[in-house]
Design a protein around this motif. Structure first.
Motif, PDB file in Angstrom:
ATOM      1  N   LYS A  11       0.841  -1.210   0.000  1.00 49.22           N
ATOM      2  CA  LYS A  11       0.000   0.000   0.000  1.00 49.22           C
ATOM      3  C   LYS A  11       0.878   1.264   0.000  1.00 49.22           C
ATOM      4  O   LYS A  11       1.966   1.248  -0.573  1.00 49.22           O
ATOM      5  CB  LYS A  11      -0.973  -0.028   1.179  1.00 49.22           C
ATOM      6  CG  LYS A  11      -1.742  -1.351   1.266  1.00 49.22           C
ATOM      7  CD  LYS A  11      -2.931  -1.308   2.168  1.00 49.22           C
ATOM      8  CE  LYS A  11      -3.537  -2.687   2.244  1.00 49.22           C
ATOM      9  NZ  LYS A  11      -4.820  -2.715   2.906  1.00 49.22           N
ATOM     10  N   HIS A  95      -8.453  -3.229  -6.288  1.00 47.17           N
ATOM     11  CA  HIS A  95      -8.373  -3.432  -4.837  1.00 47.17           C
ATOM     12  C   HIS A  95      -9.530  -2.652  -4.197  1.00 47.17           C
ATOM     13  O   HIS A  95      -9.909  -1.588  -4.683  1.00 47.17           O
ATOM     14  CB  HIS A  95      -7.022  -2.930  -4.322  1.00 47.17           C
ATOM     15  CG  HIS A  95      -6.810  -3.262  -2.883  1.00 47.17           C
ATOM     16  ND1 HIS A  95      -7.349  -2.508  -1.877  1.00 47.17           N
ATOM     17  CD2 HIS A  95      -6.147  -4.285  -2.287  1.00 47.17           C
ATOM     18  CE1 HIS A  95      -7.017  -3.051  -0.706  1.00 47.17           C
ATOM     19  NE2 HIS A  95      -6.286  -4.129  -0.929  1.00 47.17           N
ATOM     20  N   GLU A 167     -11.407 -10.742  -1.757  1.00 51.90           N
ATOM     21  CA  GLU A 167     -11.069  -9.993  -0.553  1.00 51.90           C
ATOM     22  C   GLU A 167     -12.329  -9.363   0.032  1.00 51.90           C
ATOM     23  O   GLU A 167     -12.735  -8.273  -0.406  1.00 51.90           O
ATOM     24  CB  GLU A 167     -10.078  -8.879  -0.878  1.00 51.90           C
ATOM     25  CG  GLU A 167      -8.768  -9.367  -1.447  1.00 51.90           C
ATOM     26  CD  GLU A 167      -7.660  -8.361  -1.176  1.00 51.90           C
ATOM     27  OE1 GLU A 167      -6.743  -8.692  -0.431  1.00 51.90           O
ATOM     28  OE2 GLU A 167      -7.742  -7.231  -1.680  1.00 51.90           O
ATOM     29  N   ALA A 171     -12.967  -7.757   5.931  1.00 50.32           N
ATOM     30  CA  ALA A 171     -11.809  -8.468   6.502  1.00 50.32           C
ATOM     31  C   ALA A 171     -10.492  -7.744   6.221  1.00 50.32           C
ATOM     32  O   ALA A 171      -9.449  -8.122   6.747  1.00 50.32           O
ATOM     33  CB  ALA A 171     -11.750  -9.884   5.940  1.00 50.32           C
ATOM     34  N   ILE A 172     -10.541  -6.683   5.394  1.00 52.32           N
ATOM     35  CA  ILE A 172      -9.294  -6.020   5.005  1.00 52.32           C
ATOM     36  C   ILE A 172      -8.862  -5.019   6.065  1.00 52.32           C
ATOM     37  O   ILE A 172      -9.598  -4.078   6.373  1.00 52.32           O
ATOM     38  CB  ILE A 172      -9.439  -5.320   3.638  1.00 52.32           C
ATOM     39  CG1 ILE A 172      -9.754  -6.375   2.563  1.00 52.32           C
ATOM     40  CG2 ILE A 172      -8.174  -4.553   3.282  1.00 52.32           C
ATOM     41  CD1 ILE A 172      -9.926  -5.805   1.182  1.00 52.32           C
ATOM     42  N   GLY A 173      -7.696  -5.277   6.637  1.00 53.02           N
ATOM     43  CA  GLY A 173      -7.125  -4.356   7.623  1.00 53.02           C
ATOM     44  C   GLY A 173      -7.901  -4.298   8.932  1.00 53.02           C
ATOM     45  O   GLY A 173      -7.690  -3.404   9.740  1.00 53.02           O
ATOM     46  N   GLY A 211      -7.697 -12.672   0.401  1.00 53.71           N
ATOM     47  CA  GLY A 211      -7.087 -11.537   1.095  1.00 53.71           C
ATOM     48  C   GLY A 211      -8.027 -11.015   2.165  1.00 53.71           C
ATOM     49  O   GLY A 211      -9.252 -10.964   1.970  1.00 53.71           O
ATOM     50  N   SER A 213      -6.769  -9.775   6.279  1.00 51.76           N
ATOM     51  CA  SER A 213      -6.178 -10.099   7.576  1.00 51.76           C
ATOM     52  C   SER A 213      -5.531 -11.489   7.619  1.00 51.76           C
ATOM     53  O   SER A 213      -5.676 -12.226   8.597  1.00 51.76           O
ATOM     54  CB  SER A 213      -7.216  -9.944   8.691  1.00 51.76           C
ATOM     55  OG  SER A 213      -7.674  -8.596   8.743  1.00 51.76           O
ATOM     56  N   VAL A 214      -4.819 -11.834   6.547  1.00 56.29           N
ATOM     57  CA  VAL A 214      -4.037 -13.082   6.579  1.00 56.29           C
ATOM     58  C   VAL A 214      -2.827 -12.845   7.478  1.00 56.29           C
ATOM     59  O   VAL A 214      -2.145 -11.824   7.373  1.00 56.29           O
ATOM     60  CB  VAL A 214      -3.584 -13.504   5.165  1.00 56.29           C
ATOM     61  CG1 VAL A 214      -2.655 -14.709   5.227  1.00 56.29           C
ATOM     62  CG2 VAL A 214      -4.793 -13.811   4.289  1.00 56.29           C
ATOM     63  N   LEU A 232      -3.296 -12.617  -0.702  1.00 58.09           N
ATOM     64  CA  LEU A 232      -2.907 -11.226  -0.940  1.00 58.09           C
ATOM     65  C   LEU A 232      -2.870 -10.601   0.453  1.00 58.09           C
ATOM     66  O   LEU A 232      -3.897 -10.538   1.134  1.00 58.09           O
ATOM     67  CB  LEU A 232      -3.929 -10.543  -1.856  1.00 58.09           C
ATOM     68  CG  LEU A 232      -3.657  -9.107  -2.282  1.00 58.09           C
ATOM     69  CD1 LEU A 232      -2.253  -8.923  -2.838  1.00 58.09           C
ATOM     70  CD2 LEU A 232      -4.674  -8.665  -3.341  1.00 58.09           C
ATOM     71  N   GLY A 234      -1.866  -7.622   3.165  1.00 53.72           N
ATOM     72  CA  GLY A 234      -1.594  -6.200   3.367  1.00 53.72           C
ATOM     73  C   GLY A 234      -0.691  -6.001   4.567  1.00 53.72           C
ATOM     74  O   GLY A 234       0.527  -6.178   4.505  1.00 53.72           O
TER      75      GLY A 234
HETATM   76  C1  PEP Z   1      -5.092  -6.049   1.287  1.00 51.63           C
HETATM   77  O1  PEP Z   1      -4.680  -4.911   1.339  1.00 51.63           O
HETATM   78  O2  PEP Z   1      -5.307  -6.559   0.191  1.00 51.63           O
HETATM   79  C2  PEP Z   1      -5.312  -6.777   2.527  1.00 51.63           C
HETATM   80  C3  PEP Z   1      -5.858  -7.958   2.445  1.00 51.63           C
HETATM   81  O3  PEP Z   1      -4.917  -6.153   3.707  1.00 51.63           O
HETATM   82  P1  PEP Z   1      -4.791  -6.861   5.147  1.00 51.63           P
HETATM   83  O4  PEP Z   1      -3.973  -8.112   4.958  1.00 51.63           O
HETATM   84  O5  PEP Z   1      -4.089  -5.849   5.984  1.00 51.63           O
HETATM   85  O6  PEP Z   1      -6.175  -7.173   5.616  1.00 51.63           O
END
Ligand code: PEP
Length: 252
Positions: A11, A95, A167, A171-173, A211, A213-214, A232, A234
């Motif tokens: 990012k 994204h 994604e 769940a992202i970030g 993708g 919060s992996v 994927l 972040g």
């Molecule tokens: C992303 O930015 O694609 C992502 C999945 O972020 P995070 O792993 O921080 O949730």
């Protein structure tokens, strides 16, 4: 057999010097392995520094976004051709931060996907529902619309290098990962839609990353699902130790 693609999306983080240091630390931690592919996607400004560090390593280089035209009066934009010129092989398209913060819609994303192929890049096309859409039971419909609109009219040759990333926006970030079950259900849905657009054998060959919060402690259970073909990542990709542990997840 689909080789998992383990990608770090940095990012808007890291100056060139910081990026060089992180890429070097990742390179040192990741043993070359034929059963997984590794990709780093730094911000545009750090791509040359990371390219230098990765030179001669199997780790691939990608970008996080691109414009759909090869050149022109588009102040502030970067084309696929420019990214190829810097050694990028992949580009993330659609994204959720591009869709929801910058208002990129299906039509624009479709142009970007086509432009990525034209430039010789492999697009990682992101799809995923927002929390309200999931709460309203619309997650399958939303993701299907994103796939059909974004990927319309691809040639069979293009499908061979396409990557899709599921994604879920919630769940992202957020630290809230989809359970392996929830993720697998959606990945299976994505593959069914891809099979309907093209054919079963074509859909079977397309990698679908997860993708959202992996982390080192949840990656193995996600990757054990039959339709999850990589991650994927972040936040956790900004730390070489965490990313290294994610990439080197024990395969069953
Ligand atoms: C992303 O930015 O694609 C992502 C999945 O972020 P995070 O792993 O921080 O949730």
């Amino acid at each position: 057999m689909r080789t998992p693609l383990m990608a770090g999306n940095w990012k808007m983080h890291k100056t060139s010097a910081e990026a060089r240091e992180l890429a070097q630390a990742v390179r040192e931690r990741i043993a070359p392995a034929s059963d997984r592919e590794v990709l780093l996607c730094p911000p545009f400004t750090a791509i040359p520094a990371v390219a230098e560090v990765l030179s001669g390593s199997p780790i691939r280089l990608g970008a996080q976004n691109m414009h759909w035209e090869p050149k022109g009066a588009f102040t502030g934009e970067v084309s696929g051709e420019m990214l190829r010129d810097l050694g990028c092989e992949y580009v993330i398209v659609g994204h959720s931060e591009r869709r929801h913060i910058f208002g990129e819609q299906d039509e624009i994303l479709h142009r970007k996907v086509k432009a990525a192929f034209r430039a010789g890049l492999r697009p990682i096309f992101c799809v995923g529902e927002m929390l309200e859409e999931r709460d309203a039971g619309k997650e399958r419909e939303v993701v299907e619309r994103q796939l059909r609109n974004g990927l319309a009219g691809l040639t069979e040759q293009e499908t061979k290098v396409l990557v899709v990333a599921y994604e879920p926006v919630w769940a992202i970030g957020t630290g809230r990962t989809a359970t392996p079950d929830v993720a697998q259900t959606m990945h299976e849905h994505v593959r069914t839609v891809l099979a309907d657009i093209w054919s079963g054998p074509i859909a079977d060959g397309i990698r679908i990353q997860y993708g959202g919060s992996v982390k080192p402690d949840n990656v193995a259970s996600l990757m054990a699902e039959p339709d999850i073909d990589g991650a994927l990542v972040g936040g956790a990709s900004l730390d070489a130790e965490s990313f290294g542990r994610i990439v080197m997840f024990p395969s069953s």
